[in-house]
Design a protein around this motif. Structure first.
Motif, short mmCIF file in Angstrom:
data_model
loop_
_atom_site.label_atom_id
_atom_site.label_comp_id
_atom_site.label_asym_id
_atom_site.label_seq_id
_atom_site.Cartn_x
_atom_site.Cartn_y
_atom_site.Cartn_z
N TYR A 11 0.84 -1.19 0.00
CA TYR A 11 0.00 0.00 0.00
C TYR A 11 0.88 1.25 0.00
O TYR A 11 2.03 1.23 0.44
CB TYR A 11 -0.88 0.05 1.26
N GLN A 40 0.48 5.43 1.17
CA GLN A 40 -0.38 6.35 1.91
C GLN A 40 0.24 7.74 1.89
O GLN A 40 1.34 7.94 2.42
CB GLN A 40 -0.59 5.88 3.35
N LYS A 53 -2.46 12.37 5.42
CA LYS A 53 -3.88 12.60 5.73
C LYS A 53 -4.81 11.89 4.74
O LYS A 53 -5.97 12.27 4.63
CB LYS A 53 -4.19 14.09 5.80
N SER A 104 -6.05 7.89 3.05
CA SER A 104 -6.10 6.49 3.46
C SER A 104 -5.14 5.65 2.64
O SER A 104 -4.44 6.15 1.77
CB SER A 104 -7.52 5.97 3.31
N LEU A 105 -5.12 4.38 2.94
CA LEU A 105 -4.22 3.48 2.25
C LEU A 105 -4.75 3.17 0.86
O LEU A 105 -5.93 2.89 0.69
CB LEU A 105 -4.11 2.15 3.01
N LEU A 110 -4.17 0.57 -2.19
CA LEU A 110 -3.53 -0.68 -2.57
C LEU A 110 -2.79 -0.50 -3.87
O LEU A 110 -3.33 0.00 -4.85
CB LEU A 110 -4.59 -1.77 -2.71
N PHE A 152 4.44 7.18 2.29
CA PHE A 152 4.54 6.14 3.33
C PHE A 152 4.13 4.84 2.67
O PHE A 152 2.99 4.72 2.20
CB PHE A 152 3.61 6.52 4.49
N ILE A 157 3.44 0.86 3.01
CA ILE A 157 3.12 -0.13 4.04
C ILE A 157 2.82 -1.47 3.38
O ILE A 157 2.09 -1.53 2.39
CB ILE A 157 1.87 0.29 4.85
N PHE A 206 -0.29 -5.74 9.31
CA PHE A 206 0.49 -4.69 8.66
C PHE A 206 1.88 -4.55 9.25
O PHE A 206 2.08 -4.71 10.46
CB PHE A 206 -0.24 -3.35 8.77
N GLY A 207 2.82 -4.23 8.38
CA GLY A 207 4.14 -3.87 8.83
C GLY A 207 4.13 -2.45 9.35
O GLY A 207 3.14 -1.73 9.19
N PRO A 208 5.23 -2.01 9.95
CA PRO A 208 5.29 -0.67 10.54
C PRO A 208 5.43 0.45 9.52
O PRO A 208 5.36 1.62 9.89
CB PRO A 208 6.52 -0.74 11.45
N GLY A 209 5.64 0.12 8.25
CA GLY A 209 5.71 1.15 7.23
C GLY A 209 7.12 1.65 6.97
O GLY A 209 8.01 1.55 7.82
N ARG A 248 8.92 5.16 5.41
CA ARG A 248 8.73 6.53 4.91
C ARG A 248 9.82 6.84 3.91
O ARG A 248 10.99 6.89 4.27
CB ARG A 248 8.73 7.54 6.05
#
Lengths: 111, 115
Positions: free
Chosen positions: B36, B38, B41, B43-44, B46, B91, B93, B106-109, B111
């Motif tokens: 994903y 993001q 502000k 949403s995710l 895909l 970001f 994810i 989910f993984g921690p993402g 950046r």
């Protein structure tokens, strides 16, 4: 296509109850999920509904009405740490298990 | 259980370079992994779905030659952003789903900032 709607922002008071609504229109339905996401972090799983009705898990409950394309997440006894974004996601029918996310509702809990 | 890790957590690179992001399921076998993106502000969104040992399925509008996905094993998927540009800053994810689970973990993402 998929269309998932949630309010953008909500504010509630510590100790109160808040209900976050989600409506969806999807090509097929195979479950609805709620996730919590704090700023800059990955989403964490809260609840899963695939049949109509209410699922309760501690302070959090989630409701689903498939005929209405509607769900809500209910948070009781709000705490300051509940300030986060709450994401509604729908899994469409099919083998891919893809989730389609709404834009998320940013909840602010105030003292 | 059901922990997903991502590496690196943060990366800054120059425009035109390639960046690889790893996603690992630490304590379960991920039959399917998802990537994903993001923006602030929002949403995710895909980007793609990958099953171990097969080619990824990309969502409409996602360039498969720019975002290379490899799912070499049941515990590892990688996303390579090739020839990154500032507009790719976001970001990223990953999530993973295993047999018997309804939810994705989910993984921690990661950046990514492209200068």
């Amino acid at each position: 296509g998929q269309n998932i709607d949630q309010p953008t922002e909500m504010t509630a008071t510590e100790g109160a109850i808040v209900q976050i609504n989600c409506t969806y229109q999807t090509s097929g339905f195979n479950g609805l999920f709620w996730y919590q996401q704090h700023a800059g972090e990955a989403p964490t799983f809260l609840s899963y509904n695939v049949l109509d009705g209410l699922e309760e898990k501690g302070r959090f409950s989630s409701f689903l009405s498939r005929s209405k394309g509607y769900s809500y997440l209910l948070l009781k006894e709000l705490q300051m740490k509940d300030s986060a974004s709450y994401l509604c996601a729908v899994r469409a029918r099919g083998g891919a298990n893809n989730l389609f996310f709404g834009t998320g509702t940013r909840l602010t809990v105030i003292p | 259980g059901a922990v997903v890790s991502q590496h690196p957590s943060r990366v800054i690179c120059k425009s035109g370079t390639s960046v690889k992001i790893e996603c690992r399921s630490l304590d379960f076998q991920a039959t399917t992994m998802f990537w994903y993106r993001q923006f602030p502000k929002q949403s995710l969104m895909l980007m793609a779905t990958s099953n171990e040992g097969s080619k990824a399925t990309y969502e409409q509008g996602v360039e498969k030659d720019k975002f290379l996905i490899n799912h070499a094993s049941l515990t590892l998927s990688t996303l390579t952003v090739t020839s990154a540009h500032p507009e790719d800053s976001s970001f990223y994810i990953c999530s993973a789903k295993g047999q018997g689970y309804h939810e994705q973990f989910f993984g921690p993402g990661t950046r990514l900032t492209v200068l």
